[in-house]
Enzyme design. Structure first.
Site, PDB file in Angstrom:
ATOM      1  N   LYS A 190       0.827  -1.207   0.000  1.00 45.13           N
ATOM      2  CA  LYS A 190       0.000   0.000   0.000  1.00 45.13           C
ATOM      3  C   LYS A 190       0.867   1.266   0.000  1.00 45.13           C
ATOM      4  O   LYS A 190       0.637   2.177  -0.793  1.00 45.13           O
ATOM      5  CB  LYS A 190      -0.903  -0.052   1.245  1.00 45.13           C
ATOM      6  CG  LYS A 190      -1.857   1.084   1.408  1.00 45.13           C
ATOM      7  CD  LYS A 190      -3.033   0.675   2.292  1.00 45.13           C
ATOM      8  CE  LYS A 190      -2.817   0.925   3.769  1.00 45.13           C
ATOM      9  NZ  LYS A 190      -2.878   2.340   4.130  1.00 45.13           N
ATOM     10  N   ARG A 234       2.812   5.995  -3.369  1.00 49.53           N
ATOM     11  CA  ARG A 234       3.928   6.830  -3.831  1.00 49.53           C
ATOM     12  C   ARG A 234       4.123   6.713  -5.337  1.00 49.53           C
ATOM     13  O   ARG A 234       4.390   7.705  -6.010  1.00 49.53           O
ATOM     14  CB  ARG A 234       5.211   6.425  -3.088  1.00 49.53           C
ATOM     15  CG  ARG A 234       5.201   6.912  -1.642  1.00 49.53           C
ATOM     16  CD  ARG A 234       6.208   6.163  -0.811  1.00 49.53           C
ATOM     17  NE  ARG A 234       6.375   6.731   0.524  1.00 49.53           N
ATOM     18  CZ  ARG A 234       5.550   6.523   1.557  1.00 49.53           C
ATOM     19  NH1 ARG A 234       4.480   5.751   1.414  1.00 49.53           N
ATOM     20  NH2 ARG A 234       5.793   7.078   2.728  1.00 49.53           N
ATOM     21  N   GLN A 249       4.774   9.914   6.250  1.00 47.56           N
ATOM     22  CA  GLN A 249       3.826  10.701   5.446  1.00 47.56           C
ATOM     23  C   GLN A 249       4.229  12.165   5.450  1.00 47.56           C
ATOM     24  O   GLN A 249       4.238  12.824   4.406  1.00 47.56           O
ATOM     25  CB  GLN A 249       2.406  10.535   6.003  1.00 47.56           C
ATOM     26  CG  GLN A 249       1.871   9.122   5.825  1.00 47.56           C
ATOM     27  CD  GLN A 249       0.564   8.886   6.569  1.00 47.56           C
ATOM     28  OE1 GLN A 249       0.079   9.758   7.287  1.00 47.56           O
ATOM     29  NE2 GLN A 249      -0.006   7.715   6.403  1.00 47.56           N
ATOM     30  N   ASP A 264       2.625  -0.040  12.176  1.00 46.50           N
ATOM     31  CA  ASP A 264       1.383  -0.614  11.631  1.00 46.50           C
ATOM     32  C   ASP A 264       1.208  -2.086  12.017  1.00 46.50           C
ATOM     33  O   ASP A 264       0.146  -2.663  11.794  1.00 46.50           O
ATOM     34  CB  ASP A 264       1.366  -0.486  10.100  1.00 46.50           C
ATOM     35  CG  ASP A 264       1.211   0.964   9.660  1.00 46.50           C
ATOM     36  OD1 ASP A 264       0.803   1.801  10.483  1.00 46.50           O
ATOM     37  OD2 ASP A 264       1.517   1.259   8.485  1.00 46.50           O
ATOM     38  N   LYS A 306      -4.319   6.771  14.764  1.00 49.43           N
ATOM     39  CA  LYS A 306      -4.402   6.039  13.487  1.00 49.43           C
ATOM     40  C   LYS A 306      -5.874   5.954  13.076  1.00 49.43           C
ATOM     41  O   LYS A 306      -6.685   6.728  13.545  1.00 49.43           O
ATOM     42  CB  LYS A 306      -3.760   4.655  13.634  1.00 49.43           C
ATOM     43  CG  LYS A 306      -2.250   4.709  13.875  1.00 49.43           C
ATOM     44  CD  LYS A 306      -1.513   5.267  12.680  1.00 49.43           C
ATOM     45  CE  LYS A 306      -0.009   5.310  12.902  1.00 49.43           C
ATOM     46  NZ  LYS A 306       0.674   6.026  11.823  1.00 49.43           N
ATOM     47  N   ARG A 340      -6.905  -2.714  10.453  1.00 53.91           N
ATOM     48  CA  ARG A 340      -5.882  -3.522  11.143  1.00 53.91           C
ATOM     49  C   ARG A 340      -6.392  -4.066  12.474  1.00 53.91           C
ATOM     50  O   ARG A 340      -5.913  -5.102  12.937  1.00 53.91           O
ATOM     51  CB  ARG A 340      -4.583  -2.724  11.308  1.00 53.91           C
ATOM     52  CG  ARG A 340      -3.968  -2.416   9.943  1.00 53.91           C
ATOM     53  CD  ARG A 340      -2.481  -2.208   9.932  1.00 53.91           C
ATOM     54  NE  ARG A 340      -2.047  -2.242   8.537  1.00 53.91           N
ATOM     55  CZ  ARG A 340      -1.765  -1.173   7.792  1.00 53.91           C
ATOM     56  NH1 ARG A 340      -1.814   0.026   8.317  1.00 53.91           N
ATOM     57  NH2 ARG A 340      -1.422  -1.312   6.532  1.00 53.91           N
TER      58      ARG A 340
END
Ligand code: S3P
Length: 422
Positions: A19, A24, A164, A309, A336, A382
């Site tokens: 992802k 990007r 980010q 993550d 998150k 998640r």
């Protein structure tokens, strides 16, 4: 979603594209002149959100299955969007695009779904303002209004490690006068730095700092996206905690900025083998994980940005380990897609695990028997996947409320679970 306990977890899989790398590739492709072809583009809804926003800026995007072609006249060809750009659930989309838009001489408004509109964007607004863009937030959260224009290069020390924000500042820096340097307090994923050279841009790297020069022109290129490292984490944990299990994942992204969870699982006694098959522009290879007796441990806070993550997957593993598992220095988890510390504590406790929330992390006391229960995803992909993996190794069935949100990063997750336990 109803999860029945699984007797084992076995299989060999190739995962959809990563992802982070897909976002990007799409954004850099849109900034570049010419055609960019992306192979194995992520199937995540988040990455579709990025493509939709790029289309809103006048970029031509064609998608056929897992292949995406981006046709652009470069940044100068971007047009003021006719409507609000909706990043939906994707923090990467809103924050990274903000950086690219900071140098565009028009006004854009970026927003997202209810979850994204609760997340902080001041962290990206502040450096972009310091470079000369006008950036308005809504009390530090989206909607975000950007009036871009001439930018000045900046040397910026990130207050928290965030790939980010680092990316946003670098993308603005490519359009600024002079040099832009971003320094981070701890290494975060470096996919932007590794990908820019393929688009013809030099990135100077020095320890925890990355520098770009303004006035860069990006040229379209080809990007092959390795399998998603964060999706891999859930499957690896399933194989470790279930008996007589073995999972093999081929073509996975093995960037050290993403695989710290494997080091932690190994330190917990997990039988995990990694074979590196390529190193440039990103390390890629296979992961094999087998049933293991796990022990709890304290995760080094310095590693947290490289496994941020994967804390939900690690917490699920910890529920089946012996002894205490502790994560600290992970306050970012509270901002998150959900407050992941609270959501994990709630969900794992509902399954019978002994979990304690800390302000900046959590403690899971292993060894308790887990029993199926009704648990909530909090709309967070998640959390849904971590609780589902824990449920596979619990006694009795579990109902995961709001499990459809797995599509945000891993739409095939439940189909794959079903194949691996059959
Ligand atoms: C990402 C960076 C991390 C991570 C997110 C993806 C990226 O966020 O949690 O899932 O692709 O750059 P932060 O930059 O907020 O740490």
């Amino acid at each position: 979603m109803r999860i029945e306990p699984a007797p084992f977890f076995r299989g060999r899989f190739t995962l959809p594209g990563d992802k982070s790398i897909s976002h990007r590739a799409a954004i850099l492709g849109a900034m570049a002149e010419g055609t960019t072809r992306v192979r194995n583009y992520s199937s995540a809804a988040d990455c579709a959100s990025t493509l939709a926003c790029l289309r809103g800026l006048g970029v031509e995007v064609r998608r056929e299955g897992t292949e995406v072609a981006i046709e652009s006249g470069g940044l100068e060809a971007w047009r003021a969007p006719a409507a609000v750009l909706d990043a939906e659930n994707s923090g990467s989309t809103i924050r990274m695009l903000a950086g690219a838009l900071a140098g565009r001489p028009f006004r854009s408004v970026l927003t997202g779904d209810e979850s994204l509109r609760r997340r902080p964007v001041e962290r990206v607004a502040a450096p972009l303002r310091a470079m000369g863009a006008t950036v308005l937030t809504t009390g530090g959260r989206p909607p975000l209004t950007i009036e871009g224009g001439r930018l000045r290069g900046l040397t910026y020390d990130l207050p928290v490690a965030s790939a980010q924000v680092k990316t946003a500042v670098l993308l603005a820096g490519l359009q600024a006068e002079g040099r832009t340097t971003v320094r981070e307090p701890a290494p975060s994923r470096d996919h932007t730095e590794r990908m820019l050279p393929a688009f013809g841009v030099t990135v100077q790297r020095d320890g925890l700092a990355a520098t770009v020069r303004g006035g860069a022109r990006l040229r379209g290129t080809e990007v092959a996206v390795p399998g998603d490292a964060s999706s891999a984490a859930f499957l690896v944990v399933a194989a470790l905690v279930l008996p007589e299990s073995e999972v093999r994942l081929d073509g996975v992204l093995l960037s050290p900025t993403r695989t710290a969870f494997l080091d932690v699982l190994r330190a917990m006694g997990g039988r995990v083998e990694v074979r590196l098959e390529a190193t440039d522009p990103e390390p890629v290879g296979s992961i094999v994980a087998c049933s293991s007796r796990l022990r709890g441990m304290a995760v080094d806070p310095a590693l947290v940005p490289s496994l941020i993550d994967e804390v939900p997957a690690l917490a699920a593993a910890a529920a089946f380990a012996e002894g205490a598992f502790t994560v600290t220095g992970a306050g970012e988890l509270r901002v998150k897609e959900s407050d992941r510390i609270a959501a994990l504590a709630e969900g794992l406790a509902a399954l019978g695990a002994r979990v304690r929330e800390l302000a900046d992390g959590l403690v899971v006391e292993g060894g308790a028997r887990l029993r199926g229960a009704r648990v909530r995803s909090h709309g967070d992909h998640r959390i849904a996947m971590a609780l589902s993996v824990a449920a596979l190794a619990a006694e009795g069935a579990t109902e995961v409320e709001g499990a459809e949100c797995v599509a945000v990063s891993f739409p095939d997750f439940y189909a794959l679970l079903a194949r691996a336990r059959a």
